[in-house]
Design a protein around this motif. Structure first.
Motif, PDB file in Angstrom:
ATOM      1  N   PHE A  60       0.739  -1.035  -0.398  1.00 59.26           N
ATOM      2  CA  PHE A  60       0.301   0.032   0.266  1.00 59.26           C
ATOM      3  C   PHE A  60       1.112   1.434   0.117  1.00 59.26           C
ATOM      4  CE2 PHE A  60      -2.546   3.361   1.995  1.00 59.26           C
ATOM      5  CZ  PHE A  60      -3.978   3.573   1.045  1.00 59.26           C
ATOM      6  N   ASP A  61       1.773   1.261   0.336  1.00 52.46           N
ATOM      7  CA  ASP A  61       2.963   2.389   1.029  1.00 52.46           C
ATOM      8  C   ASP A  61       3.201   2.419  -0.563  1.00 52.46           C
ATOM      9  OD1 ASP A  61       1.740   2.823   3.741  1.00 52.46           O
ATOM     10  OD2 ASP A  61       3.693   2.128   4.765  1.00 52.46           O
ATOM     11  N   ASP A  62       4.175   0.981  -1.120  1.00 53.27           N
ATOM     12  CA  ASP A  62       5.208   1.768  -2.352  1.00 53.27           C
ATOM     13  C   ASP A  62       3.938   1.552  -2.737  1.00 53.27           C
ATOM     14  OD1 ASP A  62       7.201   0.594  -0.711  1.00 53.27           O
ATOM     15  OD2 ASP A  62       7.369  -1.158  -0.734  1.00 53.27           O
ATOM     16  N   LYS A  63       2.937   0.731  -3.085  1.00 49.88           N
ATOM     17  CA  LYS A  63       2.378   1.192  -4.946  1.00 49.88           C
ATOM     18  C   LYS A  63       1.301   1.621  -5.027  1.00 49.88           C
ATOM     19  CE  LYS A  63       4.918  -2.164  -6.560  1.00 49.88           C
ATOM     20  NZ  LYS A  63       5.992  -2.756  -6.757  1.00 49.88           N
ATOM     21  N   VAL A  64       0.368   1.972  -4.202  1.00 50.94           N
ATOM     22  CA  VAL A  64      -1.230   2.795  -3.768  1.00 50.94           C
ATOM     23  C   VAL A  64      -1.162   4.457  -3.289  1.00 50.94           C
ATOM     24  CG1 VAL A  64      -3.156   1.786  -2.627  1.00 50.94           C
ATOM     25  CG2 VAL A  64      -1.797  -0.129  -3.619  1.00 50.94           C
ATOM     26  N   ALA A  65      -0.260   4.526  -1.891  1.00 53.16           N
ATOM     27  CA  ALA A  65      -0.615   5.278  -1.374  1.00 53.16           C
ATOM     28  C   ALA A  65      -0.934   6.733  -2.532  1.00 53.16           C
ATOM     29  CB  ALA A  65      -0.015   5.335   0.011  1.00 53.16           C
ATOM     30  N   ALA A  66       0.457   6.631  -3.235  1.00 45.96           N
ATOM     31  CA  ALA A  66       0.780   8.129  -4.072  1.00 45.96           C
ATOM     32  C   ALA A  66      -0.639   7.881  -4.827  1.00 45.96           C
ATOM     33  CB  ALA A  66       2.289   8.199  -4.650  1.00 45.96           C
ATOM     34  N   PRO A  67      -0.695   7.214  -5.673  1.00 44.11           N
ATOM     35  CA  PRO A  67      -1.878   7.268  -6.645  1.00 44.11           C
ATOM     36  C   PRO A  67      -3.516   7.753  -5.628  1.00 44.11           C
ATOM     37  CG  PRO A  67      -0.438   5.039  -7.113  1.00 44.11           C
ATOM     38  CD  PRO A  67       0.674   5.921  -6.025  1.00 44.11           C
ATOM     39  N   LEU A  68      -3.644   7.096  -4.838  1.00 42.60           N
ATOM     40  CA  LEU A  68      -4.729   7.250  -3.870  1.00 42.60           C
ATOM     41  C   LEU A  68      -4.866   8.947  -4.161  1.00 42.60           C
ATOM     42  CD1 LEU A  68      -7.485   5.638  -3.281  1.00 42.60           C
ATOM     43  CD2 LEU A  68      -6.093   5.552  -0.699  1.00 42.60           C
ATOM     44  N   ALA A  69      -3.579   9.220  -3.193  1.00 46.04           N
ATOM     45  CA  ALA A  69      -4.279  10.922  -2.964  1.00 46.04           C
ATOM     46  C   ALA A  69      -4.100  11.580  -4.609  1.00 46.04           C
ATOM     47  CB  ALA A  69      -2.342  10.983  -2.341  1.00 46.04           C
ATOM     48  N   GLU A  70      -2.743  11.319  -5.389  1.00 41.98           N
ATOM     49  CA  GLU A  70      -3.806  12.401  -6.567  1.00 41.98           C
ATOM     50  C   GLU A  70      -4.808  12.106  -6.901  1.00 41.98           C
ATOM     51  OE1 GLU A  70      -1.444  11.446 -11.242  1.00 41.98           O
ATOM     52  OE2 GLU A  70      -0.147  11.392  -9.406  1.00 41.98           O
ATOM     53  N   TYR A  71      -5.001  10.321  -6.579  1.00 40.27           N
ATOM     54  CA  TYR A  71      -6.863  11.157  -7.643  1.00 40.27           C
ATOM     55  C   TYR A  71      -7.929  11.653  -6.566  1.00 40.27           C
ATOM     56  CZ  TYR A  71     -11.050   8.328  -8.427  1.00 40.27           C
ATOM     57  OH  TYR A  71     -12.595   7.490  -8.783  1.00 40.27           O
ATOM     58  N   GLU A  72      -7.349  11.558  -5.707  1.00 35.43           N
ATOM     59  CA  GLU A  72      -8.590  12.151  -4.700  1.00 35.43           C
ATOM     60  C   GLU A  72      -8.401  14.230  -5.009  1.00 35.43           C
ATOM     61  OE1 GLU A  72      -7.609  10.458  -0.647  1.00 35.43           O
ATOM     62  OE2 GLU A  72      -8.670   9.437  -0.482  1.00 35.43           O
ATOM     63  N   GLU A  73      -6.810  14.145  -4.867  1.00 31.60           N
ATOM     64  CA  GLU A  73      -6.851  15.608  -5.194  1.00 31.60           C
ATOM     65  C   GLU A  73      -7.339  16.099  -6.832  1.00 31.60           C
ATOM     66  OE1 GLU A  73      -2.927  18.269  -6.199  1.00 31.60           O
ATOM     67  OE2 GLU A  73      -2.821  16.528  -5.319  1.00 31.60           O
ATOM     68  N   THR A  74      -7.487  14.708  -7.327  1.00 33.02           N
ATOM     69  CA  THR A  74      -8.291  15.267  -8.695  1.00 33.02           C
ATOM     70  C   THR A  74      -9.933  15.245  -8.533  1.00 33.02           C
ATOM     71  OG1 THR A  74      -6.731  14.096 -10.297  1.00 33.02           O
ATOM     72  CG2 THR A  74      -8.658  14.571 -11.250  1.00 33.02           C
ATOM     73  N   MET A  75     -10.287  14.510  -7.920  1.00 37.62           N
ATOM     74  CA  MET A  75     -11.774  14.353  -7.399  1.00 37.62           C
ATOM     75  C   MET A  75     -12.532  15.709  -7.087  1.00 37.62           C
ATOM     76  SD  MET A  75     -13.235  11.360  -8.820  1.00 37.62           S
ATOM     77  CE  MET A  75     -14.881  11.677  -7.631  1.00 37.62           C
ATOM     78  N   GLU A  76     -10.819  16.395  -6.180  1.00 36.01           N
ATOM     79  CA  GLU A  76     -11.872  17.319  -5.231  1.00 36.01           C
ATOM     80  C   GLU A  76     -11.274  18.853  -6.387  1.00 36.01           C
ATOM     81  OE1 GLU A  76     -12.511  18.079  -2.358  1.00 36.01           O
ATOM     82  OE2 GLU A  76     -12.621  16.109  -1.911  1.00 36.01           O
ATOM     83  N   LYS A  77     -10.547  19.043  -7.708  1.00 42.65           N
ATOM     84  CA  LYS A  77     -10.623  19.536  -8.438  1.00 42.65           C
ATOM     85  C   LYS A  77     -11.372  19.477  -9.349  1.00 42.65           C
ATOM     86  CE  LYS A  77      -5.215  20.002  -8.291  1.00 42.65           C
ATOM     87  NZ  LYS A  77      -4.164  20.063  -9.293  1.00 42.65           N
ATOM     88  N   ALA A  78     -12.167  18.289  -9.862  1.00 41.33           N
ATOM     89  CA  ALA A  78     -13.132  18.532 -10.613  1.00 41.33           C
ATOM     90  C   ALA A  78     -14.682  19.171 -10.241  1.00 41.33           C
ATOM     91  CB  ALA A  78     -13.281  17.037 -10.722  1.00 41.33           C
ATOM     92  N   LYS A  79     -14.459  19.053  -8.357  1.00 42.21           N
ATOM     93  CA  LYS A  79     -15.777  19.335  -7.649  1.00 42.21           C
ATOM     94  C   LYS A  79     -15.301  21.374  -8.413  1.00 42.21           C
ATOM     95  CE  LYS A  79     -16.128  15.780  -4.494  1.00 42.21           C
ATOM     96  NZ  LYS A  79     -16.586  15.896  -3.733  1.00 42.21           N
ATOM     97  N   GLU A  80     -14.664  21.055  -8.129  1.00 42.66           N
ATOM     98  CA  GLU A  80     -14.535  22.806  -8.398  1.00 42.66           C
ATOM     99  C   GLU A  80     -14.615  23.516 -10.254  1.00 42.66           C
ATOM    100  OE1 GLU A  80     -14.743  24.926  -5.670  1.00 42.66           O
ATOM    101  OE2 GLU A  80     -14.877  22.817  -4.458  1.00 42.66           O
TER     102      GLU A  80
END
Length: 171
Positions: A60-80
């Motif tokens: 999770f730390d090596d392969k998933v955490a960074a893409p998940l944070a980027e995905y959630e950031e993109t979702m927040e920008k998409a709401k605006e």
């Protein structure tokens, strides 16, 4: 099974009843990271390593955490994102339409269709959708008819300060 095979790889306690879907390591419920199948559902192409539901802490730390944070950031920008519908052509008539339109099909409702197109626009570096057109139709799912929404829109980059704030609607 041997006692070492039942140990959690993270905390080394003998309660590793879950397995990492990526590397196969034993992990306990407290150390495991669970993601729903719909976690990365707005991405056009989901990488193979992000399609799993159970991860050990290392994977999770090596392969998933960074893409998940980027995905959630993109979702927040998409709401605006700024949205101009097709019938608001007077407001967007001087904007250049250089990109191919985004198309979505079989969305559950208008909000999901707008969010998917907004997500694609943010991924492409845009902050607005123009010429948004949403169409309702009936789709057969098994033996039932279900109402779905198709949509199309074009992404552009505009200066939000140069437009009247009451002429657009955010998602």
């Amino acid at each position: 099974m041997t006692k070492s095979a039942e140990l959690c790889t993270t905390c080394k306690k003998p309660k590793g009843s879950y397995h990492c879907d990526l590397c196969g390591a034993n992990t306990c419920k407290a150390c495991a990271h669970f993601l729903g199948e719909e976690t990365f559902s707005f991405m056009k192409v989901v990488p193979e390593e992000l399609k799993h539901t159970t991860y050990c802490s290392n994977c999770f730390d090596d392969k998933v955490a960074a893409p998940l944070a980027e995905y959630e950031e993109t979702m927040e920008k998409a709401k605006e994102i700024i949205v101009f519908f097709k019938n608001q052509g007077k407001l967007t008539r001087f904007l250049k339409r250089k990109e191919d339109p985004y198309k979505v099909e079989n969305c559950a409702d208008e909000e999901e269709a707008l969010m998917r197109m907004s997500f694609f626009a943010v991924q492409s570096g845009f902050n607005a959708l123009i010429d948004v057109e949403l169409t309702h139709k009936r789709a057969k799912v098994g033996t039932y008819l279900k109402g779905v929404v198709d949509g199309s829109a074009m992404g552009i980059q505009i200066d939000p300060d140069s437009i009247n704030s009451d002429c657009f609607r955010g998602v």
